[in-house]
Design an enzyme around this catalytic site. Sequence first.
Site, short mmCIF file in Angstrom:
data_model
loop_
_atom_site.label_atom_id
_atom_site.label_comp_id
_atom_site.label_asym_id
_atom_site.label_seq_id
_atom_site.Cartn_x
_atom_site.Cartn_y
_atom_site.Cartn_z
CD GLU A 102 6.75 -4.34 5.51
OE1 GLU A 102 5.35 -3.73 5.61
OE2 GLU A 102 7.60 -3.98 4.31
CB SER A 110 6.72 4.91 1.17
OG SER A 110 5.47 4.63 2.57
CB SER A 111 7.29 -0.16 3.89
OG SER A 111 6.48 -0.43 3.55
CG ASP A 157 4.04 -4.12 -1.16
OD1 ASP A 157 3.77 -4.74 -1.84
OD2 ASP A 157 3.97 -3.84 -0.52
N GLY A 201 2.12 5.86 3.34
CA GLY A 201 0.81 5.32 3.41
C GLY A 201 -0.27 5.28 2.24
CG LEU A 239 1.17 4.26 -4.42
CD1 LEU A 239 1.62 6.12 -4.76
CD2 LEU A 239 0.35 3.75 -5.37
CG HIS A 274 -5.44 -8.45 0.18
ND1 HIS A 274 -4.93 -8.24 0.65
CD2 HIS A 274 -5.98 -7.28 -0.55
CE1 HIS A 274 -4.99 -6.35 1.29
NE2 HIS A 274 -5.77 -6.09 0.85
CE1 TYR A 282 -1.91 -6.43 3.45
CE2 TYR A 282 -1.00 -7.91 4.93
CZ TYR A 282 -1.23 -7.44 4.15
OH TYR A 282 -0.76 -7.93 2.60
CG ASP A 289 1.56 -9.84 -1.64
OD1 ASP A 289 -0.03 -11.19 -0.86
OD2 ASP A 289 1.96 -9.82 -0.93
#
Length: 368
Positions: free
Chosen positions: A145, A112-113, A157, A107, A110, A18, A209, A20
């Site tokens: 995103e 994935s998005s 990410d 989810g 890691l 958190h 978030y 970034d």
Amino acid sequence: MSDGVWAAPGRVNLIGEHTDYNDGFVMPFALPHTTVATLSRRDDGVLRLHSADVGGGAVELRVDDLEPGRGPGGWTDYPAGVVWALRDAGHAVGGADIHYESTVPTGAGLSSSAALEVVTALALNDLYELGLERRRMARLCRRAENVYVGAPTGIMDQTASACCTAGHALHLDTRDLSQRQIPLDLAALGLELLVVDTRVKHAHSEGEYGNRRAGCESAAAALGVPALRDVPYTGLEAALARLEDPEVRPLVRHIVTENHRVERVIALLESGDVRAIGPVLTEGHASLRDDFRVSCPELDLVVDTALASGALGARMTGGGFGGSAIVLTETSMAATVRTSLLKSFAAQGRTEPRIFTAIPSAGATRVS
């Protein structure tokens, strides 16, 4: 006939959670798990998206119609958002047929998005000869995103998926995007870093978030600094005393101490005292659990069980509210730790976690 095949990895974050979106420091590395995209160029302005991992068939969109808030929702918003971000930045991207297959757990915290975004950006960059360098691609993927999908994530990410190298962790300064590749060969030292996917799903675009990010931004404004990264570790207590809102004080404490933990881990890795990072990881979990309040019972169970069974350190990784934890252990103790974790989850009637060894791997690449 396709025009090519590309792959982009998920990531695990060693330390720096958190931080970034607070212009701070992070230290991710890429996983061997990847999202693979097979592309064929189209000249009719149609973007056709298909996933081998998601039911429902292909989705067709017109690139000229892509706008934030107008997508169909779901997984296709991520690649569609990348196309929108590229075009919005002035890049001449047309249509494409894109087929995806992924081994990155969804989810699980890691990324994935990010893997989905970065593989799309890299493929389109090559297909349309855009000439974008990796850091620029990462920034455009983050914009996709943030703006198109509506998830207030930071830059870590996408940068990890685009820029990591095998055998290293990436020390990233998220303010100026400067990078250092820090050697991380745990196996050579008789160590393993286990990833424990609790199979508890989270979604960054949901409110919690965003609430944490908004709290950090309001605290920075109250302290008169551009971002919480600008609060020095030695000045933390003075900064906390200046904040009137008791809800944001623990958020500030986490960010400032977490940036300091990244610096400590780098110093330990570069000095060769790799085992000593274990307690720093555990400190990070306590801060995420108690100050940032983004853990959950399953993540706490991983950490408590791993430490009780002899692990050197453990913490949740990723955005929180579910997802995964990491466990640093001697290779000789890894099987014992795995068995203890499986038994603990079973004893509490929880879904069996997925456990695998994290191997620092390469970033996004063209496969063929």
